[in-house]
Design an enzyme around this catalytic site. Structure first.
Site, PDB file in Angstrom:
ATOM      1  CD  GLU A   2       0.475  -1.977   0.585  1.00 19.11           C
ATOM      2  OE1 GLU A   2       0.417  -1.146  -0.353  1.00 19.11           O
ATOM      3  OE2 GLU A   2       1.395  -1.977   1.422  1.00 19.11           O
ATOM      4  CG  HIS A  55       3.049   1.899  11.447  1.00 15.11           C
ATOM      5  ND1 HIS A  55       3.009   3.127  10.839  1.00 15.11           N
ATOM      6  CD2 HIS A  55       3.997   1.186  10.789  1.00 15.11           C
ATOM      7  CE1 HIS A  55       3.913   3.165   9.873  1.00 15.11           C
ATOM      8  NE2 HIS A  55       4.514   2.001   9.814  1.00 15.11           N
TER       9      HIS A  55
END
Lengths: 315, 323
Positions: free
Chosen positions: A51, A120
């Protein structure tokens, strides 16, 4: 989201999409489906799991004239790139005296309520809102999802677009065809009312609507959908507070220093004489997002919103 | 293993130009140290005394369209890439005439027009950005190279590994210049890196690595040219494993208790790149004195320019946060 990306990549050949599994796989939530086939692998770039590398690379692409749209696969997967966001993305324009533009868009599936495991279903909006130089938008409807993403891509500044997962599959509506832009910095009155205002964003807008329907016999409830957390449409917030005199803020993020706290502070500073009672917050809790068996207890519910509204109406 | 490549020759006049630039960087940094100690420049200051041959050898090999990013030790790189000493000094004094308009200071130098895309206070922070800029050049088919300076300490941070991995995966025209000065701030190399040869880091990604003597500007120049040719030719990124020495502390005022007692004295006697180049080109005392006088005038002039510059107003901080 997918439609917005197709339209924007077609419209401007400096726009490209990058992220994990965005190309051949089309993204875990299918937001980038078909882009690679239509625009090629240089406009829809599959990246490794990295990321900070993705966002750092996007910064470099911006410096050379591209408008990258980075997908972070899930809300909490964006934390490894916070370093690049905080230390660079939001600061370059300022540091260079306006010499560099950073038209990067960072989009990610956001929030809870879909029975996903921890990391999540986070609501990290405050980290982004708190970062100078960065704008933040959270749509609550499919049409706004398309329009806000288009606005983010066209904006000269870095914009984080948080896409509520509950909306991906939970809401169906007609979306305007072709180019559709919802300007950043403008809230939406999702429901007109006169007795009490529910301020919400993302998936909490639909919850607020259900709570308002439940209160229909007791009070006329207005709903302000914030849409853009930064820059905030302060005028719309204050106008509704002046109209109803009662405000309940709903957010699914943890409570302390959440975005609702900022809204409450603004109301305290600028609307105190309009208010007939305290500004109340219905929020998540200051805990990691719990696993599905108890996630409903974490998430703001219709009952919690209705209880808060009644408490304020009776104040 | 890293390849030790043969030297290409730099002409005598070119070496004299290199000498002049290296001496300018040295005198500039000495002046900055002096003004810092005199209390005129508050804050923090890192100088790169001893590493001038890397800045000059690398930057002089670049084409005009090539871009660089740098570290917290960036004065030399910035001057070598073409920023005027006046603009750099004005930046250190926090003036609007500075290369970052007085917003960046020593650790955040920019000169977008000159292809200096930013120095960086976060170690390793600029590395993925160089990969991205190089990717942009590749997408557009532009014959340009993006080059990152960083130290041995940066090879321990995550963005280093992500940036090199992506660069090699995508075969972008990037050059990664590792200035291994054997200390990560105050931590000796042996205590911060499990591998002695920095080239091994690059080889792990399958990246071409070249060992370079960072105290020899000819070697730096020749190997940078090779790296640039490789990258520009579409053959992927190159890692330059440059061994160099910081002939000073991590920051101005650093007591350097972490160094062996005689190390600094010995290095200054044997590893000063300016002394080495002077010997190579056979510069006489008179010539050196004249050159030094000319450079001192430039450096003194930059201080005068900076002091006469415009102070930013508090409201200037509100500008350029957003478009």
């Amino acid at each position: 989201m997918n439609d917005a990306l197709h339209v924007e990549l077609e419209r401007d050949d400096s726009v490209l999409v990058m992220g994990e599994d965005v190309g051949r796989a089309g993204g875990v939530f299918r937001a980038t489906a078909g882009l690679r086939d239509r625009f090629g692998p240089d406009r829809c770039v599959d990246t490794p799991l990295a990321e900070a590398g993705i966002l750092g690379t996007a910064v470099g692409l911006c410096m050379a004239g591209w408008r990258p749209v980075c997908e972070m696969q899930y809300d909490a997967f964006s934390y490894p790139c916070l370093d690049q966001l905080i230390t660079h993305v939001g600061r370059y324009r300022w540091r260079t005296g306006g010499g560099m533009e950073f038209p990067v868009t960072i989009r990610m599936p956001y929030g809870g309520g879909v029975r996903a495991p921890e990391l999540h279903d986070d609501s990290p909006e405050t980290y982004y809102v708190h970062t100078p130089g960065v704008k933040v938008a959270i749509p609550s409807t499919p049409a706004d999802a398309k329009g806000l993403l288009a606005a983010a891509i066209r904006d000269p500044d870095p914009v984080v677009v948080l896409e509520p997962k509950l909306i991906y599959r939970g809401v169906a509506e007609e979306v305007p065809e072709g180019e559709h832009v919802v300007p950043l910095g403008r809230a939406r009155v999702a429901r007109e009312g006169s007795d009490l205002t529910l301020v919400a964003y993302g998936a909490m807008v639909a919850l607020a609507e259900r709570a308002a329907a439940g209160l229909a016999d007791e009070a006329s409830v207005e709903i302000v959908d914030v849409r853009t957390l930064k820059p905030l449409d302060e005028e719309a917030l204050l106008a509704s507070a002046a109209k109803t005199g009662r405000v309940v803020i709903v957010q699914e993020a943890p409570r302390t220093c959440g975005y609702g706290a900022e809204l409450a502070a603004i109301l305290a500073e600028k609307a105190i004489l309009d208010l007939r009672g305290p500004v109340l917050r219905v929020t998540g809790y200051d805990v990691p997002y719990p696993y599905w068996q108890i996630e409903d207890a974490y998430m703001p519910s219709i009952d919690r919103v209705v209880d808060a509204a009644r408490k304020l109406l009776e104040f | 293993m890293a390849k030790v490549e043969k030297k290409g020759a730099a002409s005598e006049p070119l070496l004299r130009e290199f000498f002049r630039e290296m001496l300018l960087i040295r005198r500039f940094e000495e002046k900055v140290e002096e003004r810092f100690r005199a209390g005129e420049l508050p804050g923090f200051l890192h100088v790169a005394i001893g590493q001038e041959a890397v800045a000059v050898g690398v930057c002089r090999a670049l084409d005009d369209g090539d871009v660089i990013m740098s570290t917290h030790r960036a004065h030399g790189h910035t001057l070598a890439k073409g920023t005027h000493p006046n603009e750099l000094m004005a930046e250190l004094y926090g003036k609007l005439e500075g290369c970052s308009h007085g917003y960046g200071g020593s650790m955040h130098l920019y000169d977008v027009e000159k292809g200096m895309l930013g120095a960086n206070a976060v170690v390793g922070g600029g590395l993925p950005q160089i990969t991205g800029t190089a990717l942009a050049f590749k997408f557009r088919g532009e014959p340009r190279v993006a080059l990152a300076f960083f130290g041995d300490g940066a090879t321990n941070i995550g963005t280093f590994h992500e940036a090199l991995n992506l660069a090699q995966l995508w075969q972008v025209p990037a050059v990664f210049v590792c200035e291994n000065n054997w200390y990560a701030e105050s931590t000796p190399h042996a205590q911060h890196s499990p591998v002695r040869s920095m080239s091994d880091r690059a080889v792990a990604f399958g990246m071409k690595a070249i060992k370079v003597d960072g105290q020899d500007v000819e070697d730096v120049y020749a190997n940078t040219q090779r790296a640039l040719d490789h990258a520009r030719g579409g053959n992927g990124p190159v890692f330059l494993d440059v061994e160099t020495y910081r002939l000073t502390g991590h920051y101005v005022g650093d007591p350097q208790v972490y160094r062996p007692k005689d190390e600094l004295r010995e290095l200054r006697e044997t590893q000063d790149p300016i002394d080495k180049l002077r010997e190579r080109i056979g510069l006489g005392d008179d010539e050196l004195e004249e050159l030094d006088r000319e450079i001192t005038e430039i450096v003194d002039g930059s201080v005068e320019f900076a002091k006469a510059g415009t102070d930013p107003k508090p409201e200037d901080a509100l500008k350029n946060v957003y478009a």
